[in-house]
Scaffold this active site. Structure first.
Site, PDB file in Angstrom:
ATOM      1  CG  ASP A  81      12.212   3.975   3.861  1.00 20.97           C
ATOM      2  OD1 ASP A  81      12.655   3.680   4.987  1.00 20.97           O
ATOM      3  OD2 ASP A  81      11.079   4.452   3.683  1.00 20.97           O
TER       4      ASP A  81
ATOM      5  CG  LEU B  32       4.059  -0.970   5.075  1.00 20.81           C
ATOM      6  CD1 LEU B  32       3.109  -2.033   4.543  1.00 20.81           C
ATOM      7  CD2 LEU B  32       4.712  -1.449   6.373  1.00 20.81           C
ATOM      8  N   GLY B  33       7.589   1.802   3.037  1.00 15.67           N
ATOM      9  CA  GLY B  33       8.681   2.020   2.092  1.00 15.67           C
ATOM     10  C   GLY B  33       8.310   1.783   0.643  1.00 15.67           C
TER      11      GLY B  33
ATOM     12  N   PRO C 206       0.843  -1.193   0.000  1.00 19.02           N
ATOM     13  CG  PRO C 206       0.058  -0.982   2.192  1.00 19.02           C
ATOM     14  CD  PRO C 206       0.786  -1.924   1.286  1.00 19.02           C
ATOM     15  CB  SER C 207       0.917   4.280  -2.057  1.00 21.36           C
ATOM     16  OG  SER C 207      -0.448   4.642  -2.093  1.00 21.36           O
TER      17      SER C 207
END
Length: 289
Positions: A123, A76-77, A71-72
């Protein structure tokens, strides 16, 4: 055409404190972003400012197709994974010949340019090399990969990384007597965790401490707290937010037998659950379809 993929990440320990030179531990996770690049005479309008900047940095034009399991804007990078996979695919498709280290540096530059200079190298580095990484200041070191089971909970609440970083900076400026000890305590938890990756129960306790300290810094969110508490009540060994906070994602450390139950508890809180684990591979070439 060339297709490459790169993993997302969670911050196991130390977010926000790492901004001030304290240690942090990040880990690549199995959900990936896959990017296919094809030569083209004219640059097609990319579907991402990160992708556009990748082509600009590499000095070529082409078309791109992205498939994402992440997911954007969730902590979560995903943007780093898109950036890393795109650069490696461009390098491959156009036979540019840059090394992995060079591409990792360009990936950080891309993120800095898009994010107005505020991007961390964490990241993009984790997406490039995979596994688990200790970050201290400008130093990064890979750690032995632990075999741990995680359930990620996406709160579906938008957050602003820069806004949360600015909030902590403001607290540090106006109330240093409060903020500084909290940041030092987060650093102490991070250092302690390095001795307990073979002891999931103690690791979970340290995650709970880290979460409480982040809330004390003012980067919590009611939905994140709801998910963390639901995961613990369902049998998670520990649970905490990951990344900047203020929304986005949390994760829970689970035994194999508790994963499904914890995921169900997270879904019951109007969130999305992802059962995952460490991805020891970083960016990699995929077979062209």
């Amino acid at each position: 055409m060339a297709t490459w993929s790169a993993p997302g990440k969670v911050f196991l320990f130390g977010e926000h404190a790492v901004v001030y030179g304290k240690p942090g531990i990040a880990m690549a996770i199995k959900p990936r972003v896959m990017v296919t690049v094809r030569k083209a005479k004219r640059q097609k309008k990319p579907n991402s400012t990160y992708i556009a900047e990748c082509f600009r940095q590499m000095g070529v034009s082409g078309s791109v197709y992205v498939r994402s399991q992440l997911p954007s804007s969730s902590g979560l990078g995903s943007s780093a994974a898109v950036t890393v996979a795109t650069l490696f695919a461009i390098n491959d498709e156009f036979e540019i010949g840059k090394s992995a280290d060079e591409l990792a540096l360009i990936a950080h530059t891309v993120e800095k340019n898009v994010q107005n200079g505020r991007a961390s190298a964490t990241d993009t580095y984790v997406s490039t090399v995979g596994g688990m990484v200790l970050i201290t200041g400008n130093t990064k070191r890979r750690l032995p990969p632990p075999q741990i089971q995680l359930v990620i909970g996406n709160s579906l609440t938008h957050h602003s990384t820069s806004g949360m970083v600015a909030r902590v900076a403001d607290l540090k400026k106006t109330r240093p007597q409060i903020a500084d000890p909290i940041i030092e305590a987060i650093a102490a938890v991070t250092k302690c965790s390095m001795h307990h990756f073979n002891n999931p129960r103690e690791l979970g306790n340290l995650m709970n401490m880290n979460h409480a300290l982040l809330e004390a810094l003012g980067v919590g969110h009611p939905q994140l707290s709801r998910l963390v508490l639901a995961a613990r009540a369902a049998g998670a060994l520990g649970a905490k937010m990951t990344g900047a906070g203020g929304g986005g994602c949390m994760f829970a450390l689970c035994s194999k037998g508790a994963k499904t139950r914890v995921a169900g508890a997270i879904e019951a809180c109007d969130a999305r659950a992802i059962i995952t684990g460490i991805d020891t591979q970083g960016v990699r070439k995929e077979k062209d379809e």
